[in-house]
Enzyme design. Sequence first.
Site, PDB file in Angstrom:
ATOM      1  N   ASN A 180      13.715  27.551  73.053  1.00 52.47           N
ATOM      2  CA  ASN A 180      15.134  27.671  72.608  1.00 52.47           C
ATOM      3  C   ASN A 180      16.056  28.349  73.755  1.00 52.47           C
ATOM      4  O   ASN A 180      17.133  28.563  73.252  1.00 52.47           O
ATOM      5  CB  ASN A 180      15.405  28.361  71.392  1.00 52.47           C
ATOM      6  N   LYS A 181      15.451  28.981  74.724  1.00 55.08           N
ATOM      7  CA  LYS A 181      16.100  29.892  75.816  1.00 55.08           C
ATOM      8  C   LYS A 181      16.843  29.048  76.651  1.00 55.08           C
ATOM      9  O   LYS A 181      16.729  27.751  76.980  1.00 55.08           O
ATOM     10  CB  LYS A 181      15.329  30.644  76.347  1.00 55.08           C
TER      11      LYS A 181
END
Length: 375
Positions: A180-181
């Site tokens: 999710n980064k």
Amino acid sequence: MNIPLSQPDITEAEIEAVVAVLRSSRLSIGPKQEEFEHLLATDIGVPHAVAVSSGTAGLHLCIRALGIGKEDEVIVPSFAFVSAANAIRYEGATPVFVDIEPATLNMDPARIEEALTPRTRAILAVHTFGCPADMDAILDIARRHRLLVIEDCCEAIGAEYRGQRVGSFGDAAVFAFYPNKQITMGEGGVVVTRNADMARDIRALRNQGRYESDEWYQHKVLGYNYRLSEMSCALGCVQMQRIDDILARREAVALKYHENLRGQKGVIVPPTQLDQKRISWFVYVIRLASGFQQADRDAIVQSLGADGISCGRYFAPIHKQPAYQQFAALRSLPVTESLSTRTVALPFFNRITDSEIEYVCSSLVHLATTASLEQ
């Protein structure tokens, strides 16, 4: 529609890079790790980068390498991902929670000094949601009280403070690359530092306590298996080559949300510009107006989910978690406790479309307006 909260941006170039490693004979501790570490160190502007298995592992190794342990205290925000406090506890030290600024959601420097004791050894500054913390104030406090500073940049790659990349201010800093980064390696993290001895120690600690000068089965210190695979590093190398475009795209997504949501009843948008700071957009987190309660927020998140819109409730305060009952905050944290019940992370990823953003915003505004009228 079915819109996820997050989604990694993987192209054929990343796939080809990983396949190339799989066709080689070197799957760990190889040239891709060295290349990735060089790319990170160059981007941040520091001489040393050490790839590790996760951001959490990186934070742990920073705490250990800096000699922080039992009887020591570390200042940390409670409004953060739990790994920040967990890493402190891994070495037997005590997290001391402080409140946050309402605008940035970062640790409030004004609250740090009142939390200091003779046992305080370090400040763990979290750049929350990719928004740079007030490093001038934090470093000033650290200098005056002879404290170490660790930057948690796990949500903030590419963010800048006074024209300088976050991660280049403290004694050490940690970045993370979960899917999710902003950029991802699947899993993985990196520690960056200007201290050559610290970098050398962390390289040994990540590999079962074996220094590069040691024989194969010689281990000078207690270490860990915090290594990162060549496949992950190959993925990270390609992502780093695209980082400027990725950050620009994520900023465009944030501005599109801002355009649709500013001025809407019941919804408070995050700042898109801050003096002397460049935000690296990890997530887009709105807050509901002050009249809303946690139950209202949770009902809205549930309704959005029913509409195919995945949302996150970032962050539940660490000091309120069951695992932290014995580390209850020593002082009140009114901003943390108020805002954390009203924050909602909206779907946010590189390839989200304008029509998807508009659908999210119209659904949110409808629910927030309806809830406001019912209050």
